[in-house]
Design a protein around this motif. Sequence first.
Motif, mmCIF file in Angstrom:
data_model
loop_
_atom_site.group_PDB
_atom_site.id
_atom_site.type_symbol
_atom_site.label_atom_id
_atom_site.label_comp_id
_atom_site.label_asym_id
_atom_site.label_seq_id
_atom_site.Cartn_x
_atom_site.Cartn_y
_atom_site.Cartn_z
ATOM 1 N N GLY A 233 -1.564 -9.961 -4.944
ATOM 2 C CA GLY A 233 -2.691 -9.039 -5.025
ATOM 3 C C GLY A 233 -2.263 -7.595 -4.861
ATOM 4 O O GLY A 233 -1.180 -7.302 -4.348
ATOM 5 N N CYS A 234 -3.122 -6.716 -5.312
ATOM 6 C CA CYS A 234 -2.759 -5.300 -5.317
ATOM 7 C C CYS A 234 -4.009 -4.481 -5.643
ATOM 8 O O CYS A 234 -5.101 -5.050 -5.821
ATOM 9 C CB CYS A 234 -1.685 -5.086 -6.393
ATOM 10 S SG CYS A 234 -0.753 -3.549 -6.224
ATOM 11 N N THR A 235 -3.860 -3.168 -5.697
ATOM 12 C CA THR A 235 -4.903 -2.296 -6.249
ATOM 13 C C THR A 235 -4.231 -1.303 -7.185
ATOM 14 O O THR A 235 -3.075 -0.940 -6.980
ATOM 15 C CB THR A 235 -5.675 -1.535 -5.143
ATOM 16 O OG1 THR A 235 -4.745 -1.021 -4.189
ATOM 17 C CG2 THR A 235 -6.669 -2.418 -4.435
ATOM 18 N N LYS A 236 -4.992 -0.870 -8.175
ATOM 19 C CA LYS A 236 -4.406 0.001 -9.199
ATOM 20 C C LYS A 236 -4.202 1.405 -8.649
ATOM 21 O O LYS A 236 -5.045 1.906 -7.907
ATOM 22 C CB LYS A 236 -5.292 -0.011 -10.437
ATOM 23 C CG LYS A 236 -5.337 -1.408 -11.051
ATOM 24 C CD LYS A 236 -6.112 -1.493 -12.337
ATOM 25 C CE LYS A 236 -6.045 -2.935 -12.851
ATOM 26 N NZ LYS A 236 -6.674 -3.129 -14.138
ATOM 27 N N ILE A 237 -3.091 1.993 -9.034
ATOM 28 C CA ILE A 237 -2.708 3.258 -8.414
ATOM 29 C C ILE A 237 -2.370 4.347 -9.436
ATOM 30 O O ILE A 237 -2.423 5.530 -9.122
ATOM 31 C CB ILE A 237 -1.528 3.013 -7.438
ATOM 32 C CG1 ILE A 237 -1.205 4.234 -6.610
ATOM 33 C CG2 ILE A 237 -0.286 2.531 -8.133
ATOM 34 C CD1 ILE A 237 -0.159 3.989 -5.526
ATOM 35 N N MET B 23 3.772 -10.296 -8.499
ATOM 36 C CA MET B 23 2.301 -10.351 -8.562
ATOM 37 C C MET B 23 1.656 -9.382 -7.574
ATOM 38 O O MET B 23 0.486 -9.542 -7.221
ATOM 39 C CB MET B 23 1.840 -11.781 -8.234
ATOM 40 C CG MET B 23 2.325 -12.837 -9.211
ATOM 41 S SD MET B 23 1.581 -12.670 -10.843
ATOM 42 C CE MET B 23 -0.073 -13.287 -10.508
ATOM 43 N N SER B 24 2.429 -8.392 -7.126
ATOM 44 C CA SER B 24 1.921 -7.534 -6.054
ATOM 45 C C SER B 24 2.843 -6.329 -5.924
ATOM 46 O O SER B 24 3.696 -6.091 -6.779
ATOM 47 C CB SER B 24 1.911 -8.362 -4.760
ATOM 48 O OG SER B 24 1.389 -7.626 -3.684
ATOM 49 N N ASP B 25 2.654 -5.555 -4.859
ATOM 50 C CA ASP B 25 3.571 -4.451 -4.539
ATOM 51 C C ASP B 25 3.822 -4.549 -3.037
ATOM 52 O O ASP B 25 2.890 -4.373 -2.230
ATOM 53 C CB ASP B 25 2.915 -3.111 -4.916
ATOM 54 C CG ASP B 25 3.863 -1.926 -4.773
ATOM 55 O OD1 ASP B 25 4.792 -1.985 -3.934
ATOM 56 O OD2 ASP B 25 3.666 -0.935 -5.490
ATOM 57 N N LEU B 26 5.064 -4.857 -2.678
ATOM 58 C CA LEU B 26 5.383 -5.078 -1.256
ATOM 59 C C LEU B 26 5.008 -3.870 -0.393
ATOM 60 O O LEU B 26 4.725 -4.020 0.790
ATOM 61 C CB LEU B 26 6.873 -5.391 -1.104
ATOM 62 C CG LEU B 26 7.366 -5.710 0.306
ATOM 63 C CD1 LEU B 26 6.711 -6.988 0.849
ATOM 64 C CD2 LEU B 26 8.889 -5.849 0.356
ATOM 65 N N PHE B 27 4.984 -2.689 -0.982
ATOM 66 C CA PHE B 27 4.748 -1.473 -0.196
ATOM 67 C C PHE B 27 3.294 -0.989 -0.295
ATOM 68 O O PHE B 27 2.999 0.160 0.051
ATOM 69 C CB PHE B 27 5.761 -0.399 -0.613
ATOM 70 C CG PHE B 27 7.174 -0.855 -0.375
ATOM 71 C CD1 PHE B 27 7.730 -0.818 0.895
ATOM 72 C CD2 PHE B 27 7.933 -1.404 -1.408
ATOM 73 C CE1 PHE B 27 9.019 -1.285 1.141
ATOM 74 C CE2 PHE B 27 9.226 -1.875 -1.176
ATOM 75 C CZ PHE B 27 9.766 -1.807 0.099
ATOM 76 N N HIS B 28 2.413 -1.865 -0.723
ATOM 77 C CA HIS B 28 0.967 -1.581 -0.718
ATOM 78 C C HIS B 28 0.554 -1.246 0.723
ATOM 79 O O HIS B 28 1.065 -1.842 1.675
ATOM 80 C CB HIS B 28 0.241 -2.838 -1.212
ATOM 81 C CG HIS B 28 -1.219 -2.645 -1.442
ATOM 82 N ND1 HIS B 28 -2.136 -2.671 -0.424
ATOM 83 C CD2 HIS B 28 -1.920 -2.425 -2.585
ATOM 84 C CE1 HIS B 28 -3.348 -2.486 -0.927
ATOM 85 N NE2 HIS B 28 -3.241 -2.321 -2.224
ATOM 86 N N HIS B 29 -0.411 -0.325 0.867
ATOM 87 C CA HIS B 29 -0.760 0.137 2.213
ATOM 88 C C HIS B 29 -1.342 -0.970 3.105
ATOM 89 O O HIS B 29 -1.338 -0.846 4.327
ATOM 90 C CB HIS B 29 -1.735 1.334 2.144
ATOM 91 C CG HIS B 29 -3.076 0.995 1.574
ATOM 92 N ND1 HIS B 29 -3.318 0.946 0.220
ATOM 93 C CD2 HIS B 29 -4.237 0.661 2.174
ATOM 94 C CE1 HIS B 29 -4.575 0.605 0.015
ATOM 95 N NE2 HIS B 29 -5.167 0.425 1.184
ATOM 96 N N GLU B 30 -1.822 -2.043 2.518
ATOM 97 C CA GLU B 30 -2.390 -3.122 3.356
ATOM 98 C C GLU B 30 -1.327 -4.115 3.850
ATOM 99 O O GLU B 30 -1.645 -5.030 4.620
ATOM 100 C CB GLU B 30 -3.464 -3.889 2.582
ATOM 101 C CG GLU B 30 -4.740 -3.082 2.387
ATOM 102 C CD GLU B 30 -5.751 -3.811 1.527
ATOM 103 O OE1 GLU B 30 -5.741 -5.055 1.489
ATOM 104 O OE2 GLU B 30 -6.550 -3.118 0.870
ATOM 105 N N VAL B 31 -0.097 -3.963 3.390
ATOM 106 C CA VAL B 31 0.958 -4.868 3.893
ATOM 107 C C VAL B 31 1.479 -4.265 5.200
ATOM 108 O O VAL B 31 1.984 -3.140 5.211
ATOM 109 C CB VAL B 31 2.111 -5.021 2.878
ATOM 110 C CG1 VAL B 31 3.168 -5.979 3.417
ATOM 111 C CG2 VAL B 31 1.584 -5.502 1.524
ATOM 112 N N PRO B 32 1.347 -4.982 6.319
ATOM 113 C CA PRO B 32 1.798 -4.414 7.601
ATOM 114 C C PRO B 32 3.300 -4.125 7.598
ATOM 115 O O PRO B 32 4.083 -4.868 6.983
ATOM 116 C CB PRO B 32 1.465 -5.520 8.622
ATOM 117 C CG PRO B 32 0.526 -6.440 7.934
ATOM 118 C CD PRO B 32 0.788 -6.330 6.466
ATOM 119 N N ASP B 33 3.688 -3.069 8.308
ATOM 120 C CA ASP B 33 5.119 -2.738 8.443
ATOM 121 C C ASP B 33 5.914 -3.966 8.879
ATOM 122 O O ASP B 33 7.013 -4.221 8.390
ATOM 123 C CB ASP B 33 5.332 -1.650 9.511
ATOM 124 C CG ASP B 33 4.970 -0.262 8.999
ATOM 125 O OD1 ASP B 33 4.535 -0.142 7.835
ATOM 126 O OD2 ASP B 33 5.098 0.698 9.787
#
Length: 255
Positions: A18-22, A76-86
């Motif tokens: 999952g992700c969001t468009k940027i 299928m995502s972006d590991l550095f999306h802001h919702e992925v915890p550090d």
Amino acid sequence: MSISNIEWTEITWNPTTGCTKISDGCVFCYAQPLSLRLKAMGLEKYRNGFKLTIHPQELNKPYFWKKPKTVFVNSMSDLFHHEVPDEFIKSVFNVMNETPQHNYQLLTKRSERVLNIAGQLNWTNNIWLGVSVENERVTSRINDLIKIPASIKFLSCEPLIGPITTLDKYIDKLDWVIVGGESGAGARPIEKNWVDVIKEICQKHHVPFFFKQWGTKKFNINIYDPTIDTSHPDHAKGGCQLDGKIYREMPVLQI
Ligand code: SF4
């Protein structure tokens, strides 16, 4: 692990989905409809469709792959999306650090976040970092990338939807450039002269150049390109010859 049909990798590993468009390159993101389709098919991993979801149960998988692999992390995502915890990003890095037999290809559009967290991560030689650069508007991502201590730094200029005019500023700090046109309904055109400029800069600076695809047949100026044919062994969407040649150069492996 899933065998990938992406030409520049071997398998995919998705500890997040999952992700969001940027940015402009995300308009026709393939992961969004695919996630929704997998949800409709009842796959538990895609129960949240395209909403960002972390999958801690994926973390142990690379330890069990018997042979060394080239792994695209988060197709299928972006590991550095802001919702992925550090902490989760650190856990993914920990797995990559502990499995040096595999090469991991991380690709992101969120280079600012990578830069912010880079000092807390262990960039072992098997971790490659790429940024997506679809046009000149997002070349600040390259500026971030070159400050990060990944062993292999690469660009994915796919979908290439505009010229990239400042590549020569960065090219000596890059290890690999992938270019590809957009595919599917509504695909935005790629222009041959944009591709030629990137290829020539790569060649001049001895940086491996990978031309993945034209995307759609109508963008390929050579209607006789044999790789348009789906039965051709080097078939790619819309074909992949450039002036009669196939460019699938890869960076030198670190392991
Ligand atoms: S960053 Fe990548 S995965 Fe996320 S929406 Fe954009 S294209 Fe899709």
